[in-house]
Design a protein around this motif. Sequence first.
Motif, PDB file in Angstrom:
ATOM      1  N   MET B   1      50.898  30.702  33.613  1.00 42.71           N
ATOM      2  CA  MET B   1      49.985  31.672  33.025  1.00 42.71           C
ATOM      3  C   MET B   1      48.851  31.984  33.993  1.00 42.71           C
ATOM      4  O   MET B   1      48.323  31.076  34.628  1.00 42.71           O
ATOM      5  CB  MET B   1      49.405  31.105  31.736  1.00 42.71           C
ATOM      6  CG  MET B   1      48.636  32.136  30.954  1.00 42.71           C
ATOM      7  SD  MET B   1      47.831  31.361  29.577  1.00 42.71           S
ATOM      8  CE  MET B   1      48.865  31.987  28.310  1.00 42.71           C
ATOM      9  N   LYS B   2      48.538  33.285  34.076  1.00 42.82           N
ATOM     10  CA  LYS B   2      47.498  33.654  35.016  1.00 42.82           C
ATOM     11  C   LYS B   2      46.134  33.314  34.445  1.00 42.82           C
ATOM     12  O   LYS B   2      45.931  33.392  33.225  1.00 42.82           O
ATOM     13  CB  LYS B   2      47.601  35.138  35.333  1.00 42.82           C
ATOM     14  CG  LYS B   2      48.813  35.438  36.207  1.00 42.82           C
ATOM     15  CD  LYS B   2      48.897  36.886  36.581  1.00 42.82           C
ATOM     16  CE  LYS B   2      50.138  37.078  37.425  1.00 42.82           C
ATOM     17  NZ  LYS B   2      50.380  38.475  37.760  1.00 42.82           N
ATOM     18  N   LYS B   3      45.189  33.010  35.361  1.00 43.72           N
ATOM     19  CA  LYS B   3      43.878  32.527  34.936  1.00 43.72           C
ATOM     20  C   LYS B   3      43.053  33.588  34.192  1.00 43.72           C
ATOM     21  O   LYS B   3      42.262  33.283  33.314  1.00 43.72           O
ATOM     22  CB  LYS B   3      43.087  32.049  36.172  1.00 43.72           C
ATOM     23  CG  LYS B   3      43.469  30.684  36.635  1.00 43.72           C
ATOM     24  CD  LYS B   3      42.599  30.300  37.819  1.00 43.72           C
ATOM     25  CE  LYS B   3      43.044  28.942  38.329  1.00 43.72           C
ATOM     26  NZ  LYS B   3      42.311  28.571  39.550  1.00 43.72           N
ATOM     27  N   TRP B   4      43.257  34.828  34.571  1.00 41.19           N
ATOM     28  CA  TRP B   4      42.389  35.866  34.001  1.00 41.19           C
ATOM     29  C   TRP B   4      42.779  36.296  32.576  1.00 41.19           C
ATOM     30  O   TRP B   4      42.047  36.982  31.908  1.00 41.19           O
ATOM     31  CB  TRP B   4      42.358  37.097  34.918  1.00 41.19           C
ATOM     32  CG  TRP B   4      43.740  37.666  35.260  1.00 41.19           C
ATOM     33  CD1 TRP B   4      44.508  37.341  36.329  1.00 41.19           C
ATOM     34  CD2 TRP B   4      44.472  38.613  34.483  1.00 41.19           C
ATOM     35  NE1 TRP B   4      45.683  38.028  36.316  1.00 41.19           N
ATOM     36  CE2 TRP B   4      45.685  38.833  35.180  1.00 41.19           C
ATOM     37  CE3 TRP B   4      44.245  39.297  33.291  1.00 41.19           C
ATOM     38  CZ2 TRP B   4      46.658  39.709  34.717  1.00 41.19           C
ATOM     39  CZ3 TRP B   4      45.205  40.185  32.845  1.00 41.19           C
ATOM     40  CH2 TRP B   4      46.422  40.389  33.550  1.00 41.19           C
ATOM     41  N   ILE B   5      43.938  35.855  32.130  1.00 38.62           N
ATOM     42  CA  ILE B   5      44.412  36.342  30.820  1.00 38.62           C
ATOM     43  C   ILE B   5      43.518  35.865  29.663  1.00 38.62           C
ATOM     44  O   ILE B   5      43.127  36.645  28.786  1.00 38.62           O
ATOM     45  CB  ILE B   5      45.883  35.912  30.577  1.00 38.62           C
ATOM     46  CG1 ILE B   5      46.778  36.752  31.465  1.00 38.62           C
ATOM     47  CG2 ILE B   5      46.289  36.126  29.109  1.00 38.62           C
ATOM     48  CD1 ILE B   5      48.228  36.464  31.360  1.00 38.62           C
ATOM     49  N   ILE B   6      43.171  34.602  29.732  1.00 36.89           N
ATOM     50  CA  ILE B   6      42.379  34.031  28.624  1.00 36.89           C
ATOM     51  C   ILE B   6      41.013  34.719  28.503  1.00 36.89           C
ATOM     52  O   ILE B   6      40.641  35.169  27.399  1.00 36.89           O
ATOM     53  CB  ILE B   6      42.252  32.501  28.777  1.00 36.89           C
ATOM     54  CG1 ILE B   6      43.635  31.910  28.525  1.00 36.89           C
ATOM     55  CG2 ILE B   6      41.230  31.926  27.778  1.00 36.89           C
ATOM     56  CD1 ILE B   6      43.760  30.450  28.802  1.00 36.89           C
ATOM     57  N   VAL B   8      40.207  37.683  29.446  1.00 37.98           N
ATOM     58  CA  VAL B   8      40.430  39.078  29.004  1.00 37.98           C
ATOM     59  C   VAL B   8      40.682  39.121  27.491  1.00 37.98           C
ATOM     60  O   VAL B   8      40.113  39.946  26.758  1.00 37.98           O
ATOM     61  CB  VAL B   8      41.621  39.707  29.777  1.00 37.98           C
ATOM     62  CG1 VAL B   8      42.081  40.994  29.090  1.00 37.98           C
ATOM     63  CG2 VAL B   8      41.208  40.002  31.209  1.00 37.98           C
ATOM     64  N   ILE B   9      41.534  38.189  27.032  1.00 41.50           N
ATOM     65  CA  ILE B   9      41.828  38.154  25.578  1.00 41.50           C
ATOM     66  C   ILE B   9      40.558  37.871  24.787  1.00 41.50           C
ATOM     67  O   ILE B   9      40.269  38.525  23.782  1.00 41.50           O
ATOM     68  CB  ILE B   9      42.923  37.099  25.274  1.00 41.50           C
ATOM     69  CG1 ILE B   9      44.266  37.589  25.824  1.00 41.50           C
ATOM     70  CG2 ILE B   9      43.039  36.846  23.769  1.00 41.50           C
ATOM     71  CD1 ILE B   9      45.375  36.573  25.791  1.00 41.50           C
ATOM     72  N   THR B  11      37.485  38.413  25.765  1.00 41.33           N
ATOM     73  CA  THR B  11      36.603  39.581  25.841  1.00 41.33           C
ATOM     74  C   THR B  11      37.054  40.660  24.859  1.00 41.33           C
ATOM     75  O   THR B  11      36.249  41.235  24.120  1.00 41.33           O
ATOM     76  CB  THR B  11      36.596  40.166  27.287  1.00 41.33           C
ATOM     77  OG1 THR B  11      36.377  39.102  28.188  1.00 41.33           O
ATOM     78  CG2 THR B  11      35.525  41.231  27.444  1.00 41.33           C
TER      79      THR B  11
END
Lengths: 299, 258
Positions: B1-6, B8-9, B11
Amino acid sequence: MTFQRYLPSLTALLIFLISTAFIKGVEEYDEDLIEVTTAVFKSEKFHVVVLKRQNQRISAKYFAATDPYNNKTVPERFQLWKKGKNIIAVSSGTYMTTCSPQTAKPAGLCIDNGVIVNNSIDSRLGGLIIVNQKGDIKATKISDGNLSIPGNNKAIDIKNSFDRNTFINWAKNNDATVFQSHLLAYDDLLNISPCNNTQQSCAKKASRRFLIAGTDENNERINVIIHSPSETTLYDGAVKVFRFLKEYKEMKSIHFMINLDTGCQDVFNLYYTDGSKANNLKGTLHENDAVNLLVFHYE
Amino acid sequence: MKKWIIPVIITLLTVIAIGVFLSYYLHRNDQNDYRQVQRFYNSSTISADSIVQKIRNKNSYENFPYRLIAENISLSNIEKQQELLKYVQYSDSLIDNNFQELIFIALSDTLKKVYEQSIDLNDLNTLLSLTNEVSGLYPMTLANQKNKIFYQALFDYWLQRIIQNLEHIAQSHYWSKYTFEYKYISTVCEQYNYNPSTGLSSAEKVLDNFADNRYSYLFNRFVLQTTLLQKTILFIILTFVTSCVLFTIYTLLKSGKS
């Protein structure tokens, strides 16, 4: 001895004569307050009854319908009421919904001595006529919407249901008598338009009878009943009578002129001072067949 | 899992939450009265007192939800009418008596729009249903209470409209006044002292008078209302008919003898 024998008979005769004179006296009214004439104006014949109202001796009373409390019909109510009163004239008043006396109801808003006879406003009849407890007749133009009643600061627009209920409740509480009719003239102006449709009832020709309130050439308050025997439409009849009153009778002002029905219930009688009826001026129906009656009497 | 997904979700969820919160908050004032009145009409848990108190506090009579009430009210639903009456009574304490009239005008105008957009008041069947509906208001006009004039006016408003439409129907479709629906509606209206006035044709007047045996009246009217030419024509016709009848009788008698 002979005198004593006849004393009771003489006394009875004296009482009879006095009572007869008294009864005759009750039936009389002041002739000076009533003027009955027949005039021809611009080749039209008019029978005119002028009732002088300046000293409040002449009053009006309107019987609109059968009494709901004792089921007495209009003629029965009239016969009971008129005892001991000097009747001057009786006439049918407003229009009725049918010709049959059993089912006929007055057209338009009608309240008889505080009792509702008809709640519904007839938009074709522009005048609301109020006969008050003093026997005065007043008319208002419904479209003006400025009826005033005692104890209410706001002008009443009878076309508005809320205002109408305020008015009806006032009429109930004050035993007022109210009916609607064609308002043919109001405030010195004719208030009727020519009939454009020959199929409508306005195009029908008939003999006409009108009630007018205003002031005469001496500026004294009068009510006038005019019977126009020639067959005219309502418009033509109203215009002719208006001109007759202004030009021939020289009335200073005409407060209102309304139509009295001569259709299904053509009742009219004029009474002489001795209580007998005039034979030369009467409607085609007897008082006993009346469905509603406007009565003028002397007090 | 990419780090930025969490982030972004998170936000996005935050933005959505803020959006929902803001829209709720911004519309709350507008919706509040609306929903409260709706609940007032749908359940008995919300009291009229609380709604009136709310309006009193906000001092905003112009926000009175007339349309909602008009749409939710059934003219024949006495229970709802009684609740509305309570509301009107409380409202009266807020400002002068004119408020009653304001409510009446608003209600009758709104009801007029609601009814006239959705139904055809020139149809006798629809008018009959409306007559039955309006009859439901009648008991409220008799109740001995301060605000009965409100119900009297509303009842009067609708019966007046029914009468007007009835008269219009009778004038545009002559024979309709002899139908069952027309007679039913006019009988109900007459029961409440609202008498339709459709006028009478000459033929109806003659028939009415015949039915009541007023022959002398009819004769008088005939003499008064006909011209000399009409009288002469009628006299000729009557003479002709009488002669024919007499001649027929004479012929029959003569043939019988021979």
